[in-house]
Enzyme design. Structure first.
Site, short mmCIF file in Angstrom:
data_model
loop_
_atom_site.label_atom_id
_atom_site.label_comp_id
_atom_site.label_asym_id
_atom_site.label_seq_id
_atom_site.Cartn_x
_atom_site.Cartn_y
_atom_site.Cartn_z
N LYS A 112 50.24 46.94 55.34
CA LYS A 112 50.19 48.35 54.91
C LYS A 112 48.77 48.90 55.05
O LYS A 112 48.58 50.01 55.55
CB LYS A 112 50.68 48.46 53.46
CG LYS A 112 50.70 49.87 52.91
CD LYS A 112 51.71 50.01 51.80
CE LYS A 112 51.29 49.35 50.50
NZ LYS A 112 50.18 50.04 49.80
N GLY A 133 48.30 55.81 47.05
CA GLY A 133 46.88 55.96 46.70
C GLY A 133 45.99 55.70 47.90
O GLY A 133 44.99 56.38 48.12
N SER A 185 36.87 48.49 44.73
CA SER A 185 37.95 49.27 45.35
C SER A 185 37.70 49.48 46.83
O SER A 185 36.75 50.17 47.23
CB SER A 185 38.08 50.63 44.66
OG SER A 185 38.91 51.47 45.44
N GLN A 244 39.61 51.20 48.62
CA GLN A 244 39.94 52.61 48.91
C GLN A 244 38.70 53.48 48.76
O GLN A 244 38.45 54.36 49.59
CB GLN A 244 41.05 53.09 47.99
CG GLN A 244 42.38 52.39 48.26
CD GLN A 244 43.44 52.74 47.24
OE1 GLN A 244 43.21 53.49 46.30
NE2 GLN A 244 44.63 52.19 47.42
N ASP A 247 46.88 43.02 44.50
CA ASP A 247 48.26 43.52 44.52
C ASP A 247 49.28 42.43 44.20
O ASP A 247 50.48 42.72 44.09
CB ASP A 247 48.58 44.13 45.89
CG ASP A 247 47.80 45.42 46.12
OD1 ASP A 247 47.44 46.09 45.13
OD2 ASP A 247 47.54 45.76 47.30
N LYS A 267 46.96 51.17 39.03
CA LYS A 267 47.68 51.09 40.31
C LYS A 267 48.87 52.07 40.28
O LYS A 267 48.89 52.98 39.47
CB LYS A 267 48.12 49.65 40.57
CG LYS A 267 46.96 48.69 40.76
CD LYS A 267 46.22 48.97 42.04
CE LYS A 267 45.03 48.07 42.22
NZ LYS A 267 44.22 48.45 43.37
#
Ligand code: S3P
Length: 448
Positions: free
Chosen positions: A28, A101, A174, A176, A327, A354
């Site tokens: 992903k 996210g 993070s 992200q 995760d 999350k």
């Protein structure tokens, strides 16, 4: 999926044994990045093995709204005609990132240094998640953001017309946030520097180098210092997306707890920033073997051979390993329920923000199913009952969170009584073939 449809209640019951080969879908994280960086390159990027989950499809639609051409050729084969760094057009609609996210935060970074205004929204889960962790560093480039209270979506970002480069130390582990800053740095002049104290997944760095950006990583006492030279011309690439270790986690963990199981999960990426779960499972006594270890596209890859493991023991999971398996804690807590003794999981504050508060979601369901769980702000401990002793027999809330839904369904394959979830719809965000894949191995899953 649920943000686009009615809830799908599901139940999982004890099955004979799991056997066969589990071909899990594409990664992903890498799929999102392929579409976004493809859209920022000049020319045609081709992608095979793309994860066609709802999260990634939403990112593909967003890239089209920014002016890139995104074409599905079928069978996981896609192409993206990019518009170049700084070439994004202003979308004429709100960008709906659904449940993702990763999608929204990376896209915010990618547009933050272009002079366009973009309004972002998502489903009820995404609209409750913190965005200031991304909009704060993007403000340093000159990007403005106005959202709801608590820095939540829906939110409008006005990209910087004259961006300046940034040096930023990421305050939470993070990928992200790190990636959003690097993507913003692409259209800023000069050098953007990101420092992370704890190593998080490095797919953005690897892929930027693949697209021809000048990027380097230095490991120092302060952590990883990543330096990116702004305003490159990104050259299109062919990307063969490796299979997702976070999806592989579900058949792997199911095989460990279902008596008699023997499952092969081929071609799984074992990038050290992602493979923490498998190390942890082996420390717990899992019969999990890496076969045919090799390198593919610069990433370590192996076939995972996993067999039922009746003598699992609880362990202390090192806090410094958290980022490499962030995760996977929900499904690890399921395996820990079938182990003997306590599994203590410290250093996991990020689990609270999350797709759901994953400690709370799992602890509530595990306790209802007869397992003792203690938790604090950044830790939790599961006291395992040993194989064959976990009662089950409850319906759990999945809170619009794919990994919570899949974890409880895996649990139901080995509990004394079936386990149900109120909504399996979110599974389609990351693992759209979960039901047929697990069913093909012998799992008893049904929609209620
Ligand atoms: C991801 C980073 C992680 C992870 C998420 C995917 C990514 O989130 O939980 O599923 O692709 O960069 P954080 O950056 O919030 O840790």
């Amino acid at each position: 999926m649920s943000s686009h449809g009615d809830p799908i209640p599901m139940t999982s019951s004890a099955c004979g044994s799991l056997s066969g080969t589990a071909d899990v879908p594409g990664d992903k994280s890498i799929s999102h990045r392929s579409l976004i960086l493809g859209a920022m390159a000049v020319g045609e990027t081709t992608i095979t093995g793309l994860l066609e989950g709802q999260d990634v499809l939403d990112t593909g639609r967003a890239m089209q709204a920014f002016g890139a051409e995104v074409i599905n050729h079928g069978g996981g084969s896609w192409s993206v005609h990019g518009v170049g760094v700084g070439g994004f057009a202003e979308p004429d609609q709100v960008i709906d990132c659904g449940n993702s996210g990763t999608g929204v935060r990376l896209i915010m970074g990618a547009m933050a240094t272009s002079p366009i205004s973009v309004t972002f929204t998502g489903d009820a889960s995404l609209n409750g998640r913190p965005m200031a962790r991304v909009t704060d560093p993007l403000a340093l480039f000159g990007c403005e953001a106005v959202g709801r209270s608590g820095g939540r979506l829906p939110m409008t970002l006005v990209g910087a017309a004259d961006p300046v480069p940034v040096e930023y130390t990421v305050p939470v582990p993070s990928a992200q946030v790190k990636s959003a800053v690097l993507l913003a740095g692409l259209n800023a002049p000069g050098q953007t520097v990101v420092i992370e104290a704890e190593a998080t997944r490095d797919h953005t760095e690897r892929m930027l180098a693949g697209f021809g950006a000048e990027i380097s990583t230095e490991v120092t006492d302060a952590g990883r210092v990543i330096t990116l030279k702004g305003q490159p011309e990104l050259k299109p690439l062919h990307i063969d997306v490796p299979r997702d270790p976070s999806s592989a986690a579900f058949p792997v963990c199911a095989a460990l707890i279902v008596p008699g199981s023997d499952v092969l999960v081929p071609n799984i990426g074992l990038n050290p920033t992602r493979a923490g779960l498998f190390t942890t499972l082996r420390e717990m006594g899992a019969d999990l073997v890496y076969e045919n270890e090799r390198e593919e596209g610069g990433e370590p890859v192996a076939d995972l051979r996993v067999r039922f493991s009746p003598d699992l023991v609880g362990i202390e999971v090192p806090a410094e390993r958290a980022a490499s398996m962030i995760d996977e804690y929900p499904v690890l807590s399921v395996v820990a329920s079938f182990a003997k003794g306590q599994t203590h999981m410290p250093g996991v504050k990020e689990l609270r923000v999350k797709e759901s508060d994953r400690i709370d979601a799992m602890a509530t369901g595990l306790r209802a199913a007869g397992v003792t769980v203690e938790d604090g702000p950044d830790w939790w401990t599961v006291t395992g009952l040993g194989h064959g002793n976990v009662p089950g027999g409850v319906t759990c809330a999945s809170h619009l969170d794919h990994r919570i839904a899949m974890s409880f369904l895996v649990m139901g394959m080995a509990t004394q009584k079936p386990m149900s979830v109120d909504d399996g719809g979110p599974i389609a965000t990351s693992f759209p073939i979960f039901e047929p894949l697990m069913g093909g191995l012998g799992a008893q899953l049904r929609r209620d």
